[in-house]
Design a protein around this motif. Structure first.
Motif, PDB file in Angstrom:
ATOM      1  N   PRO A  71      -5.201   5.881   7.712  1.00  0.00           N
ATOM      2  CA  PRO A  71      -5.239   4.513   7.248  1.00  0.00           C
ATOM      3  C   PRO A  71      -6.432   5.460   5.872  1.00  0.00           C
ATOM      4  CG  PRO A  71      -6.105   4.909   9.525  1.00  0.00           C
ATOM      5  CD  PRO A  71      -5.042   5.982   9.070  1.00  0.00           C
ATOM      6  N   ASN A  72      -6.955   6.134   6.108  1.00  0.00           N
ATOM      7  CA  ASN A  72      -8.033   6.323   5.824  1.00  0.00           C
ATOM      8  C   ASN A  72      -7.280   6.501   4.274  1.00  0.00           C
ATOM      9  OD1 ASN A  72     -10.493   5.649   6.906  1.00  0.00           O
ATOM     10  ND2 ASN A  72     -10.057   7.502   8.333  1.00  0.00           N
ATOM     11  N   TYR A  73      -6.444   7.436   3.881  1.00  0.00           N
ATOM     12  CA  TYR A  73      -6.186   7.660   2.531  1.00  0.00           C
ATOM     13  C   TYR A  73      -4.772   6.383   1.758  1.00  0.00           C
ATOM     14  CZ  TYR A  73      -9.579  11.103   2.660  1.00  0.00           C
ATOM     15  OH  TYR A  73     -10.178  11.198   2.306  1.00  0.00           O
ATOM     16  N   CYS A  74      -5.232   5.501   1.748  1.00  0.00           N
ATOM     17  CA  CYS A  74      -4.013   4.512   1.850  1.00  0.00           C
ATOM     18  C   CYS A  74      -4.463   3.469   0.604  1.00  0.00           C
ATOM     19  CB  CYS A  74      -3.903   2.777   2.303  1.00  0.00           C
ATOM     20  SG  CYS A  74      -2.949   3.303   3.678  1.00  0.00           S
ATOM     21  N   ILE A  75      -3.998   3.544  -0.533  1.00  0.00           N
ATOM     22  CA  ILE A  75      -3.909   2.597  -2.064  1.00  0.00           C
ATOM     23  C   ILE A  75      -3.102   1.593  -2.382  1.00  0.00           C
ATOM     24  CG2 ILE A  75      -4.031   2.923  -4.973  1.00  0.00           C
ATOM     25  CD1 ILE A  75      -4.810   5.941  -3.482  1.00  0.00           C
TER      26      ILE A  75
ATOM     27  N   SER B 260       0.515  -1.136   0.070  1.00  0.00           N
ATOM     28  CA  SER B 260       0.373   0.214   0.166  1.00  0.00           C
ATOM     29  C   SER B 260       0.816   1.093   0.116  1.00  0.00           C
ATOM     30  CB  SER B 260      -0.490  -0.231   1.646  1.00  0.00           C
ATOM     31  OG  SER B 260      -1.470  -1.140   1.591  1.00  0.00           O
ATOM     32  N   ILE B 261       0.300   2.148  -0.634  1.00  0.00           N
ATOM     33  CA  ILE B 261       0.772   3.837  -0.206  1.00  0.00           C
ATOM     34  C   ILE B 261       0.112   4.865   0.221  1.00  0.00           C
ATOM     35  CG2 ILE B 261       1.623   5.471  -1.281  1.00  0.00           C
ATOM     36  CD1 ILE B 261       3.196   3.512  -3.680  1.00  0.00           C
TER      37      ILE B 261
ATOM     38  N   PHE C 240       4.061  17.241   0.555  1.00  0.00           N
ATOM     39  CA  PHE C 240       3.444  15.644   0.026  1.00  0.00           C
ATOM     40  C   PHE C 240       3.953  14.266   0.626  1.00  0.00           C
ATOM     41  CE2 PHE C 240       1.712  12.997  -3.155  1.00  0.00           C
ATOM     42  CZ  PHE C 240       0.574  12.527  -2.823  1.00  0.00           C
ATOM     43  N   ASP C 241       3.251  13.764   1.383  1.00  0.00           N
ATOM     44  CA  ASP C 241       4.470  12.667   1.741  1.00  0.00           C
ATOM     45  C   ASP C 241       3.605  11.081   2.024  1.00  0.00           C
ATOM     46  OD1 ASP C 241       6.785  13.695   3.050  1.00  0.00           O
ATOM     47  OD2 ASP C 241       5.542  15.354   3.676  1.00  0.00           O
ATOM     48  N   LEU C 242       4.374  10.623   1.208  1.00  0.00           N
ATOM     49  CA  LEU C 242       4.181   8.565   0.888  1.00  0.00           C
ATOM     50  C   LEU C 242       4.581   8.242   2.032  1.00  0.00           C
ATOM     51  CD1 LEU C 242       2.948   9.304  -2.615  1.00  0.00           C
ATOM     52  CD2 LEU C 242       1.209   9.986  -0.709  1.00  0.00           C
ATOM     53  N   LEU C 243       4.345   6.892   2.261  1.00  0.00           N
ATOM     54  CA  LEU C 243       4.486   6.004   3.115  1.00  0.00           C
ATOM     55  C   LEU C 243       4.451   4.869   1.936  1.00  0.00           C
ATOM     56  CD1 LEU C 243       5.738   5.122   5.307  1.00  0.00           C
ATOM     57  CD2 LEU C 243       4.047   4.473   6.210  1.00  0.00           C
TER      58      LEU C 243
ATOM     59  N   ASN D  25      -2.963   4.911  -9.331  1.00  0.00           N
ATOM     60  CA  ASN D  25      -4.032   6.792  -9.328  1.00  0.00           C
ATOM     61  C   ASN D  25      -4.330   6.807  -7.583  1.00  0.00           C
ATOM     62  OD1 ASN D  25      -6.018   8.435  -9.255  1.00  0.00           O
ATOM     63  ND2 ASN D  25      -6.819   7.466 -10.887  1.00  0.00           N
ATOM     64  N   ILE D  26      -3.156   8.518  -7.984  1.00  0.00           N
ATOM     65  CA  ILE D  26      -3.154   8.435  -6.180  1.00  0.00           C
ATOM     66  C   ILE D  26      -3.682   9.956  -5.665  1.00  0.00           C
ATOM     67  CG2 ILE D  26      -1.189   7.258  -5.340  1.00  0.00           C
ATOM     68  CD1 ILE D  26       0.329  10.489  -5.368  1.00  0.00           C
ATOM     69  N   THR D  27      -5.086  10.595  -7.512  1.00  0.00           N
ATOM     70  CA  THR D  27      -5.897  11.949  -7.033  1.00  0.00           C
ATOM     71  C   THR D  27      -6.755  11.405  -6.170  1.00  0.00           C
ATOM     72  OG1 THR D  27      -6.359  10.855  -9.171  1.00  0.00           O
ATOM     73  CG2 THR D  27      -7.769  12.924  -8.443  1.00  0.00           C
ATOM     74  N   SER D  28      -7.179  10.680  -5.472  1.00  0.00           N
ATOM     75  CA  SER D  28      -7.472  10.848  -3.977  1.00  0.00           C
ATOM     76  C   SER D  28      -7.044  11.819  -2.553  1.00  0.00           C
ATOM     77  CB  SER D  28      -8.104   9.968  -3.420  1.00  0.00           C
ATOM     78  OG  SER D  28      -7.838   8.615  -3.696  1.00  0.00           O
ATOM     79  N   LEU D  29      -5.941  11.103  -2.454  1.00  0.00           N
ATOM     80  CA  LEU D  29      -5.093  11.513  -1.634  1.00  0.00           C
ATOM     81  C   LEU D  29      -4.738  12.816  -1.920  1.00  0.00           C
ATOM     82  CD1 LEU D  29      -2.100   8.041  -1.180  1.00  0.00           C
ATOM     83  CD2 LEU D  29      -3.933   8.554  -0.831  1.00  0.00           C
ATOM     84  N   ILE D  30      -4.549  13.268  -3.024  1.00  0.00           N
ATOM     85  CA  ILE D  30      -3.808  14.958  -3.186  1.00  0.00           C
ATOM     86  C   ILE D  30      -5.578  15.835  -3.028  1.00  0.00           C
ATOM     87  CG2 ILE D  30      -3.024  16.540  -4.799  1.00  0.00           C
ATOM     88  CD1 ILE D  30      -1.243  14.428  -6.371  1.00  0.00           C
ATOM     89  N   ASN D  31      -5.791  14.809  -3.080  1.00  0.00           N
ATOM     90  CA  ASN D  31      -6.488  16.463  -3.514  1.00  0.00           C
ATOM     91  C   ASN D  31      -6.964  16.375  -1.427  1.00  0.00           C
ATOM     92  OD1 ASN D  31      -7.631  16.917  -5.859  1.00  0.00           O
ATOM     93  ND2 ASN D  31      -8.970  15.573  -6.357  1.00  0.00           N
ATOM     94  N   HIS D  32      -6.998  15.120  -0.817  1.00  0.00           N
ATOM     95  CA  HIS D  32      -7.781  14.655   0.908  1.00  0.00           C
ATOM     96  C   HIS D  32      -5.787  15.960   1.255  1.00  0.00           C
ATOM     97  CE1 HIS D  32      -8.683  13.902   5.123  1.00  0.00           C
ATOM     98  NE2 HIS D  32      -7.479  13.528   4.596  1.00  0.00           N
TER      99      HIS D  32
END
Ligand SMILES: [Zn+2]
Length: 815
Positions: A431-435, A399-400, A463-466, A447-454
């Motif tokens: 955890p609500n913003y994992c893909i 997951s990212i 903008f940091d991703l795990l 596609n991480i559009t929802s992460l950016i908009n959140h």
């Protein structure tokens, strides 16, 4: 009939008097605090007046009368006896008995009233003989003190102190003499107006003498720094002039909200600093909330019923019309692991991401999304290149996730930087913003559009991703050190045409007014390199956003400008702090800025009233641009909640002095004890009340952070507005005028022109008319003539007057 009327009029004619006030003092404004109080008000209102320092000048009839016209339509004494034991003293008065008699004869013969700001209640036979003075008080009942509760006694005096809230007590907090009246048949008839709640004794009264003279007498010490003096002050003028004078007063309140659309940094109560790691940009909800907060506010208080906030916006933060897509490379990537919890893996061109029974390894990726594009992402695609690890499976999954804390190169499993632990070890994420991802031919495409908009709603600076691998999988992910650019972690974003905050403000644009705060909030200091071109573009680009978003009142309000940090006036070498290298206005101003402003048609520019030489409205040298001061408040730019505000406020005014080993009680501007949020608001309300009682129109300025809904629809901004309005309404009963900045500018220019044009006039009581004339065509402001606004029970008119003169009908509006 006509002849008969003329004859009757001249037989009992009341002499004509000039519309001018005479203030009789016992010294200059530095020596006489009563003069210091009254002259500020007269200057602000544009009331013509002369000052007679009784210690220096002898009063003669010639000073009072010219060609049988009275030179003054009102007299103010700063002290009841013109108390003076210095040079020229006569039994402790600056006037001789002859001078007192000349003054009183003038008041009687010209039917001119007198107001007395303070002083001893000289009454009875001795004072009548010695000074021709009698204030009608029983001197054996005198009591003096420094703390009284004033109760209004105005039931039958509708035209005196008409503007106070007579149902609320007025605290009197400085030296005051209280007495009962003496009911002496040879003295004046005394009507109490303000009495002490405890003793019932008089502090302010109206006196009517047998010869017709009328005096408003206060035995309270009055000075500009006393709050109650600001309440009483207007009536000293109004009573003395019988409510007919050149000049007028309104009470103003405006709130400018700076930095709308952009992020502001937040105060960190942990470190007592503002680092930029925490920041805030309004949500769409904040705007909807403020719109309803304002309608509740204006519904609740009938005297502010047309109040609107002025939004000083930075267009760079608004949604752009059609932003170009961007392709970003991760600026930082590293790997942390659960075995070696206090170090990380950043070396080489790949990072490890894996999960086994003995170890978890996670990847951290950071992207710097373009701050100047606030539009939502329409599509955002993350591409990572991976390398198969010996023994790894082809179908690696994981997951990212969107991280909820920022980190540095030093981040480890335990800590996000060298100082702070993660909120949860192994990297904080939502955890609500994992893909979920699946590696496919050494590629992850997601596609991480929802992460950016959140992310846009979180106010995090980067903008940091795990990256977390599912159990039993292990991959290596190329970082931006990879020798082939196509292997670098890549994020492609195309943007939507909108974003929620812009939409909310555009939808509600008629609920607000707007101001140009420059496009990117760039400093306009000469030392910061703000050239003509840079300044022009900053201002002009924001004008473009104004037009594109259809904000109201474009033609007028675009002629005003608020620069970032009020920069460009003084030169602080790019620093917002006072420092030894700063050059004050006007020497420190940036001529290139003003050239660009003139080319863009700007006429009014905001200055900070707390900075040197920026506290009065004045034209910037070599321009026709007028500075309009604004008041700072203690609602700092970097606070969104009562907790943040209280922490910073107490740090600035209390704690830092303790930390420095000083006693804050001995430091000017500091406080002796920390304050609670409600105590801070109470102090703000008092300060703001004082500003309002100067009758100056200057707005108070705030920041978009202060509009945050910190809970249940509450905001620092409306807490402040309620506190201020409540306080005002307890003491006064007047409408509060909320003007747009452009109109303030026009009004101030009119006042400056009127000051130069020597607006003057006479009052003919027989015809009930006032005749006014000025050296130039100006807008004159007059109180007590028919027409105009009805404000505080009086007619206030603003009208054209020129060198030909005009005559008006008097209307004192007395019931
Ligand atoms: Zn600003």
């Amino acid at each position: 009939m006509f002849l008969l009327y003329l004859f009757a009029a001249s037989a009992s004619a009341t002499p004509i008097v000039q519309l001018k006030l005479l203030v009789i003092t016992t010294g200059s404004a530095e020596q006489d605090q009563g003069l210091d109080l009254i002259d500020d008000m007269l200057d602000e209102m544009g009331v013509p007046y002369d000052v007679l320092d009784a210690t220096q000048t002898t009063l003669t009839t010639d000073l009072l009368v010219t060609n049988s016209q009275g030179n003054y339509n009102g007299i103010i004494l700063t002290d009841s006896s013109l108390y003076n034991w210095g040079t020229g003293s006569v039994n402790g008065s600056a006037f001789t008995l002859a001078e007192w008699k000349i003054l009183h004869a003038y008041e009687r013969d010209y039917q001119v009233r007198e107001s007395v700001l303070s002083g001893y209640p000289m009454s009875g036979e001795y004072f009548r003989v010695t000074y021709d003075l009698d204030y009608g008080m029983d001197m054996s009942s005198m009591a003096a003190g420094f703390s009284f509760t004033g109760v209004w006694q105005l039931t039958n005096n509708n035209d005196i102190f008409e503007y106070v809230n007579q149902t609320h007590n007025l605290p009197i907090t400085d030296y005051t003499i209280t007495t009962h009246p003496n009911f002496d048949p040879d003295g004046p008839v005394v009507t109490p107006l303000l009495t002490d709640k405890t003793s019932g004794k008089i502090m302010v009264s109206k006196l009517v003498y047998a010869d017709g003279r009328e005096v408003l007498y206060s035995s309270i010490a009055n000075a500009w720094y006393l709050l109650y003096s600001q309440v009483l002050n207007y009536e000293f003028l109004n009573f003395a002039t019988q409510g007919v004078f050149i000049g007028s007063r309104y009470i103003y309140l405006a709130a400018h909200i700076d930095d709308v659309f952009i992020h502001d940094e937040l105060w960190d109560p942990e470190t007592n600093t503002t680092t930029g790691e925490k920041r805030y940009r309004n949500s769409a909800h904040d705007i909807d909330n403020i719109v309803s907060a304002n309608s509740q506010f204006t519904d609740q208080y009938t005297n502010v019923n047309s109040f609107k906030l002025d939004l000083a916006f930075n267009g760079v933060g608004a949604a752009q019309a059609s932003p170009s897509p961007v392709s970003l490379i991760s600026t930082t990537a590293l790997s942390i692991n659960s075995v070696d919890q206090d170090s990380n893996q950043t070396d080489g061109n790949k990072i490890n991401v894996g999960t086994s029974s003995s170890m978890r390894e996670r990847g951290l990726l950071q992207f710097e999304l373009p701050d100047e594009i606030s539009n939502n992402a329409a599509t955002a695609t993350l591409k990572l290149t991976t390398k198969k690890v010996a023994g790894g499976t082809e179908e690696s999954t994981g997951s990212i996730c969107l991280m909820t804390e920022t980190w540095t190169n030093e981040a480890t499993w335990n800590a996000r930087n060298t100082v702070n632990a993660w909120l949860s070890s192994g990297g904080s994420f939502d955890p609500n913003y994992c893909i979920a991802y699946t590696v496919n031919r050494n590629r992850i495409k997601l596609n991480i559009t929802s992460l950016i908009n959140h992310w846009r709603t979180t106010n995090l600076p980067t903008f940091d991703l795990l990256i977390m691998a599912d159990s039993g999988t292990l991959i290596k992910v190329f970082n931006s050190e990879a020798n082939k650019e196509r292997k670098h972690p890549n994020l492609k974003i195309s943007f939507a045409a909108s974003e929620p905050l812009t939409d909310a403000i555009v939808t509600n644009r008629d609920e607000f007014r707007f101001l140009n705060h420059t496009f990117t909030h760039r400093d306009m200091y000469k030392s910061s390199g703000a050239t003509y071109d840079i300044a022009f573009q900053e201002i002009n680009d924001n004008i473009g956003v104004w037009q594109r978003l259809g904000f109201p009142e474009f033609t007028a309000e675009i002629q005003t400008l608020v620069t970032g940090n009020h920069s460009g006036l003084e030169d602080s070498e790019g620093s917002n702090q006072a420092s030894s290298i700063s050059v004050d206005y006007p020497e420190g101003r940036n001529p290139a800025l003003f050239e660009s402003m003139m080319d863009l048609g700007i006429r009014y520019m905001a200055s900070d009233i707390s900075r040197p030489n920026q506290d009065i409205p004045s034209y910037v040298p070599e321009t026709d641009i007028l500075l309009l001061p604004r008041y700072p408040t203690s609602l700092f730019y970097n606070v969104t909640t009562p907790e943040e505000l209280t922490d910073e406020y107490n740090y600035i005014f209390y704690e830092r002095h303790i930390e420095a080993g000083d006693n804050p009680c001995t430091i000017s501007g500091a406080i002796c004890q920390p304050r609670s949020y409600s105590e801070i608001l109470a102090a703000e309300a008092q300060t703001t009340f004082r500003h309002m009682l100067t009758f100056r129109p200057w707005p108070h300025y705030f920041h978009a952070t202060n509009l945050h809904d910190y809970g249940n629809g509450n905001s620092l901004q409306y807490d402040w507005l309620y506190a201020v309005t409540d306080y005002f309404n307890q003491l006064l009963n007047l409408p509060i005028i909320n003007m747009d900045y452009y109109s303030i500018g026009v009004m101030v220019e009119e006042k400056l022109a009127a000051q130069k044009a020597n607006l003057r006039g006479t009052w003919d009581r027989n015809n009930n008319t006032v005749s006014l004339i000025a050296d130039d065509a100006i807008k004159g402001r007059i109180t007590g003539i028919a027409g105009g606004d009805f404000y505080g029970g009086q007619h206030l008119i603003t009208t054209d007057i020129d060198s030909l003169g005009r005559t008006f009908i008097v209307d004192q509006a007395n019931e």
